[in-house]
Design a protein around this motif. Sequence first.
Motif, PDB file in Angstrom:
ATOM      1  N   GLN A  57       0.868  -1.176   0.000  1.00  0.00           N
ATOM      2  CA  GLN A  57       0.000   0.000   0.000  1.00  0.00           C
ATOM      3  C   GLN A  57       0.904   1.224   0.000  1.00  0.00           C
ATOM      4  O   GLN A  57       1.820   1.318   0.804  1.00  0.00           O
ATOM      5  CB  GLN A  57      -0.906   0.021   1.231  1.00  0.00           C
ATOM      6  CG  GLN A  57      -1.859  -1.132   1.281  1.00  0.00           C
ATOM      7  CD  GLN A  57      -2.676  -1.149   2.560  1.00  0.00           C
ATOM      8  OE1 GLN A  57      -2.334  -0.537   3.549  1.00  0.00           O
ATOM      9  NE2 GLN A  57      -3.775  -1.878   2.521  1.00  0.00           N
ATOM     10  N   LYS A  90      -2.748  10.776 -10.564  1.00  0.00           N
ATOM     11  CA  LYS A  90      -3.536   9.561 -10.793  1.00  0.00           C
ATOM     12  C   LYS A  90      -3.749   9.323 -12.280  1.00  0.00           C
ATOM     13  O   LYS A  90      -3.660   8.189 -12.753  1.00  0.00           O
ATOM     14  CB  LYS A  90      -4.873   9.619 -10.087  1.00  0.00           C
ATOM     15  CG  LYS A  90      -5.638   8.315 -10.352  1.00  0.00           C
ATOM     16  CD  LYS A  90      -6.878   8.180  -9.593  1.00  0.00           C
ATOM     17  CE  LYS A  90      -7.579   6.868  -9.854  1.00  0.00           C
ATOM     18  NZ  LYS A  90      -7.972   6.599 -11.213  1.00  0.00           N
ATOM     19  N   ASP A  91      -4.014  10.379 -13.030  1.00  0.00           N
ATOM     20  CA  ASP A  91      -4.174  10.234 -14.484  1.00  0.00           C
ATOM     21  C   ASP A  91      -2.912   9.664 -15.115  1.00  0.00           C
ATOM     22  O   ASP A  91      -2.976   8.794 -15.990  1.00  0.00           O
ATOM     23  CB  ASP A  91      -4.527  11.572 -15.129  1.00  0.00           C
ATOM     24  CG  ASP A  91      -5.932  12.045 -14.799  1.00  0.00           C
ATOM     25  OD1 ASP A  91      -6.747  11.215 -14.318  1.00  0.00           O
ATOM     26  OD2 ASP A  91      -6.212  13.238 -15.009  1.00  0.00           O
ATOM     27  N   ASP A 139      -2.672   6.006 -14.163  1.00  0.00           N
ATOM     28  CA  ASP A 139      -3.647   5.247 -14.959  1.00  0.00           C
ATOM     29  C   ASP A 139      -3.118   4.987 -16.369  1.00  0.00           C
ATOM     30  O   ASP A 139      -3.265   3.882 -16.908  1.00  0.00           O
ATOM     31  CB  ASP A 139      -4.980   5.990 -15.043  1.00  0.00           C
ATOM     32  CG  ASP A 139      -5.804   5.913 -13.767  1.00  0.00           C
ATOM     33  OD1 ASP A 139      -5.590   4.981 -12.963  1.00  0.00           O
ATOM     34  OD2 ASP A 139      -6.671   6.796 -13.585  1.00  0.00           O
ATOM     35  N   LYS A 176      -4.613  -1.247  -7.740  1.00  0.00           N
ATOM     36  CA  LYS A 176      -5.787  -0.395  -7.574  1.00  0.00           C
ATOM     37  C   LYS A 176      -5.325   1.018  -7.221  1.00  0.00           C
ATOM     38  O   LYS A 176      -4.613   1.217  -6.235  1.00  0.00           O
ATOM     39  CB  LYS A 176      -6.679  -0.951  -6.484  1.00  0.00           C
ATOM     40  CG  LYS A 176      -7.154  -2.357  -6.811  1.00  0.00           C
ATOM     41  CD  LYS A 176      -8.405  -2.726  -6.100  1.00  0.00           C
ATOM     42  CE  LYS A 176      -8.876  -4.125  -6.343  1.00  0.00           C
ATOM     43  NZ  LYS A 176      -8.422  -4.868  -7.420  1.00  0.00           N
ATOM     44  N   LEU A 177      -5.719   1.972  -8.044  1.00  0.00           N
ATOM     45  CA  LEU A 177      -5.338   3.372  -7.862  1.00  0.00           C
ATOM     46  C   LEU A 177      -6.568   4.184  -7.479  1.00  0.00           C
ATOM     47  O   LEU A 177      -7.658   3.932  -7.974  1.00  0.00           O
ATOM     48  CB  LEU A 177      -4.745   3.925  -9.162  1.00  0.00           C
ATOM     49  CG  LEU A 177      -3.498   3.219  -9.668  1.00  0.00           C
ATOM     50  CD1 LEU A 177      -3.230   3.581 -11.117  1.00  0.00           C
ATOM     51  CD2 LEU A 177      -2.314   3.583  -8.788  1.00  0.00           C
ATOM     52  N   ASP A 178      -6.352   5.172  -6.601  1.00  0.00           N
ATOM     53  CA  ASP A 178      -7.453   6.031  -6.192  1.00  0.00           C
ATOM     54  C   ASP A 178      -6.895   7.407  -5.851  1.00  0.00           C
ATOM     55  O   ASP A 178      -5.768   7.524  -5.380  1.00  0.00           O
ATOM     56  CB  ASP A 178      -8.170   5.434  -4.977  1.00  0.00           C
ATOM     57  CG  ASP A 178      -9.486   6.119  -4.660  1.00  0.00           C
ATOM     58  OD1 ASP A 178     -10.104   6.693  -5.583  1.00  0.00           O
ATOM     59  OD2 ASP A 178      -9.897   6.077  -3.486  1.00  0.00           O
ATOM     60  N   ALA A 179      -7.688   8.426  -6.096  1.00  0.00           N
ATOM     61  CA  ALA A 179      -7.328   9.801  -5.721  1.00  0.00           C
ATOM     62  C   ALA A 179      -8.479  10.388  -4.922  1.00  0.00           C
ATOM     63  O   ALA A 179      -9.632  10.342  -5.360  1.00  0.00           O
ATOM     64  CB  ALA A 179      -7.052  10.641  -6.958  1.00  0.00           C
ATOM     65  N   ARG A 180      -8.142  10.892  -3.741  1.00  0.00           N
ATOM     66  CA  ARG A 180      -9.126  11.567  -2.882  1.00  0.00           C
ATOM     67  C   ARG A 180      -8.466  12.793  -2.291  1.00  0.00           C
ATOM     68  O   ARG A 180      -7.473  12.675  -1.569  1.00  0.00           O
ATOM     69  CB  ARG A 180      -9.582  10.645  -1.762  1.00  0.00           C
ATOM     70  CG  ARG A 180     -10.419   9.510  -2.250  1.00  0.00           C
ATOM     71  CD  ARG A 180     -11.076   8.775  -1.114  1.00  0.00           C
ATOM     72  NE  ARG A 180     -11.836   7.670  -1.667  1.00  0.00           N
ATOM     73  CZ  ARG A 180     -12.031   6.533  -1.049  1.00  0.00           C
ATOM     74  NH1 ARG A 180     -11.538   6.346   0.141  1.00  0.00           N
ATOM     75  NH2 ARG A 180     -12.742   5.588  -1.612  1.00  0.00           N
ATOM     76  N   VAL A 204      -3.146  10.293  -3.345  1.00  0.00           N
ATOM     77  CA  VAL A 204      -3.251   9.241  -4.360  1.00  0.00           C
ATOM     78  C   VAL A 204      -2.780   7.958  -3.681  1.00  0.00           C
ATOM     79  O   VAL A 204      -1.715   7.936  -3.062  1.00  0.00           O
ATOM     80  CB  VAL A 204      -2.380   9.534  -5.593  1.00  0.00           C
ATOM     81  CG1 VAL A 204      -2.454   8.393  -6.596  1.00  0.00           C
ATOM     82  CG2 VAL A 204      -2.790  10.840  -6.241  1.00  0.00           C
ATOM     83  N   THR A 205      -3.582   6.901  -3.783  1.00  0.00           N
ATOM     84  CA  THR A 205      -3.215   5.639  -3.164  1.00  0.00           C
ATOM     85  C   THR A 205      -3.070   4.539  -4.203  1.00  0.00           C
ATOM     86  O   THR A 205      -3.720   4.555  -5.246  1.00  0.00           O
ATOM     87  CB  THR A 205      -4.265   5.199  -2.115  1.00  0.00           C
ATOM     88  OG1 THR A 205      -5.537   5.089  -2.749  1.00  0.00           O
ATOM     89  CG2 THR A 205      -4.328   6.171  -0.957  1.00  0.00           C
ATOM     90  N   GLU A 215      -2.850   0.228  -4.131  1.00  0.00           N
ATOM     91  CA  GLU A 215      -2.940  -1.011  -3.370  1.00  0.00           C
ATOM     92  C   GLU A 215      -2.695  -2.179  -4.318  1.00  0.00           C
ATOM     93  O   GLU A 215      -3.228  -2.200  -5.426  1.00  0.00           O
ATOM     94  CB  GLU A 215      -4.307  -1.157  -2.715  1.00  0.00           C
ATOM     95  CG  GLU A 215      -4.565  -0.134  -1.642  1.00  0.00           C
ATOM     96  CD  GLU A 215      -5.885  -0.353  -0.925  1.00  0.00           C
ATOM     97  OE1 GLU A 215      -6.440  -1.479  -1.012  1.00  0.00           O
ATOM     98  OE2 GLU A 215      -6.351   0.592  -0.288  1.00  0.00           O
TER      99      GLU A 215
END
Length: 93
Positions: free
Chosen positions: A18, A33-34, A37, A66-70, A74-75, A77
């Motif tokens: 992580q 994140k873009d 991706d 698995k990518l995420d942006a909040r 940016v995370t 996993e």
Amino acid sequence: IQYLSGLFDVAVSGTSLQMLARTAKPEQAAALKDLLDALQMIGKGVFGNSKVADKAVYGRMVKNAKLDARGNDVTLELLVPQADIDVLVAKIK
């Protein structure tokens, strides 16, 4: 990226990773994140249909990331099953 942290855990079932990257502004996190991706899509294209064992593992790793942006974060996993770790370690020996 202002801050980078991560967690690495090895268990009988596999290895998990992580990562968190914190940026100064939410739009920077979205841009990061873009970019990740896009790199993931390229990785899927390069390794996705490989018949070579280690490259097939890389393909599964890229696919399963698995990518995420909040907000500013940016995370990433990733869980790598023990069978895939065994393939990669056998390649080193």
